[in-house]
Enzyme design. Structure first.
Site, mmCIF file in Angstrom:
data_model
loop_
_atom_site.group_PDB
_atom_site.id
_atom_site.type_symbol
_atom_site.label_atom_id
_atom_site.label_comp_id
_atom_site.label_asym_id
_atom_site.label_seq_id
_atom_site.Cartn_x
_atom_site.Cartn_y
_atom_site.Cartn_z
ATOM 1 N N ARG A 1 0.840 -1.203 0.000
ATOM 2 C CA ARG A 1 0.000 0.000 0.000
ATOM 3 C C ARG A 1 0.872 1.249 0.000
ATOM 4 O O ARG A 1 2.084 1.183 0.235
ATOM 5 C CB ARG A 1 -0.929 0.023 1.218
ATOM 6 C CG ARG A 1 -0.235 0.054 2.550
ATOM 7 C CD ARG A 1 -1.199 -0.182 3.704
ATOM 8 N NE ARG A 1 -0.521 -0.186 4.992
ATOM 9 C CZ ARG A 1 -0.415 0.878 5.792
ATOM 10 N NH1 ARG A 1 -0.940 2.034 5.416
ATOM 11 N NH2 ARG A 1 0.207 0.793 6.943
ATOM 12 N N ILE B 1 3.197 4.369 -0.439
ATOM 13 C CA ILE B 1 4.449 4.608 -1.158
ATOM 14 C C ILE B 1 5.059 3.299 -1.635
ATOM 15 O O ILE B 1 5.542 3.195 -2.766
ATOM 16 C CB ILE B 1 5.442 5.384 -0.271
ATOM 17 C CG1 ILE B 1 4.920 6.795 0.002
ATOM 18 C CG2 ILE B 1 6.817 5.440 -0.921
ATOM 19 C CD1 ILE B 1 5.740 7.575 1.024
ATOM 20 N N ARG C 1 2.518 -8.096 5.922
ATOM 21 C CA ARG C 1 2.108 -9.026 6.972
ATOM 22 C C ARG C 1 0.991 -9.948 6.490
ATOM 23 O O ARG C 1 0.791 -11.025 7.035
ATOM 24 C CB ARG C 1 1.669 -8.264 8.216
ATOM 25 C CG ARG C 1 2.833 -7.534 8.875
ATOM 26 C CD ARG C 1 2.481 -6.965 10.225
ATOM 27 N NE ARG C 1 3.642 -6.330 10.851
ATOM 28 C CZ ARG C 1 3.630 -5.837 12.084
ATOM 29 N NH1 ARG C 1 2.529 -5.902 12.814
ATOM 30 N NH2 ARG C 1 4.726 -5.283 12.593
ATOM 31 N N TYR D 1 9.207 8.372 15.728
ATOM 32 C CA TYR D 1 9.258 8.236 14.274
ATOM 33 C C TYR D 1 10.443 9.033 13.699
ATOM 34 O O TYR D 1 11.193 8.530 12.857
ATOM 35 C CB TYR D 1 7.940 8.743 13.685
ATOM 36 C CG TYR D 1 7.796 8.559 12.202
ATOM 37 C CD1 TYR D 1 7.550 7.298 11.647
ATOM 38 C CD2 TYR D 1 7.882 9.644 11.330
ATOM 39 C CE1 TYR D 1 7.398 7.131 10.276
ATOM 40 C CE2 TYR D 1 7.728 9.485 9.960
ATOM 41 C CZ TYR D 1 7.488 8.234 9.445
ATOM 42 O OH TYR D 1 7.339 8.071 8.084
#
Length: 239
Positions: free
Chosen positions: A12, A14, A34, A145
């Site tokens: 999904r 990028i 996954r 992040y």
């Protein structure tokens, strides 16, 4: 010439756009996710999907073994898989921090280490790590992040020195705000605030990130390594 390409998190956003760009160019593309399912956008190509959690070294090894059996040793690796768990520092739990760093940074270490073994033997290879503008400029509420994405820069530059003599390049692409499911959850007000700070005045399309990744993986980019390429509409200038 068709190459064996592996894109982590290629189901999904990028990652999907990157996988699609390589598939359209005629490369042999594999993606990890996954779920282990091939997205509809890739169904018309000979793309394989392998189930793998990049937090598990054994699953990473098994995924590479499956890809190598189908397409041969991975010649182009795009480490794209990542997660976010945004919150302010005082509310951030240790699990919020370590899980993001382990997936985004240590996960990249796992897949690059596994790929580099065969690349060293072949004396060629392309590695592209997907970072973020916030890894360079920082972002309130994203200490975990930002740290993980900044870590990719030092990781790539160290590897470019280790692996360069074997004709293996390692580069970083740092996207800004991209029109994906991850940013779709933002409120209209927040989206307007973000765009107001982008000199080009808009979000990026995933395909615009993918085109830069493909360039860095091409023969034309053979003398580029250890580079950080911002694809952010000018948002991170100066970082």
């Amino acid at each position: 010439m068709s190459r064996s390409v592996l894109v982590t998190g290629g189901n999904r956003g990028i990652g999907l756009a990157i996988a699609l760009a390589f598939a359209e160019a005629g490369d042999k593309v594999a993606i990890t996710s996954r779920s282990g399912e091939v997205p509809a956008e890739l169904a018309k190509f000979q793309v394989i999907a392998v189930r793998a959690d990049i937090n598990d070294a054994a699953q990473v090894d098994a995924a590479f073994t499956e890809v190598e059996a189908a397409h041969g040793p991975v010649e182009v690796l795009v480490a794209n898989a990542g997660i976010t768990k945004d919150t302010l520092l005082l509310r951030m739990t240790e699990e919020d921090f370590t899980s993001v760093v382990d997936t985004n940074l240590t996960g990249a270490f796992r897949v690059v280490k596994r790929a580099s073994n065969k690349m060293l033997r072949a004396r060629k290879g392309r590695v592209v790590l997907i970072s973020s503008v916030v890894g360079l400029s920082g972002s309130a509420g994203q200490a975990n992040y930002s740290a993980s994405k900044a870590g990719l820069v030092g990781f790539a530059r160290s590897l470019s020195r280790e692996l360069g003599s074997r004709n293996i390049t390692v580069n970083v692409v740092a996207p800004g705000f991209v029109d994906t499911d991850m940013t779709a959850v933002l409120t209209d007000e927040r989206r307007k605030e973000i765009v107001a700070n982008v000199p080009l005045g808009r979000y990026a399309a995933p395909a615009e990130i993918a085109s830069v990744v493909r360039f860095l993986s091409s023969d034309e980019a053979a003398y580029i390594t250890g580079a950080v390429i911002p694809v952010d509409g000018g948002l991170g200038m100066g970082h």
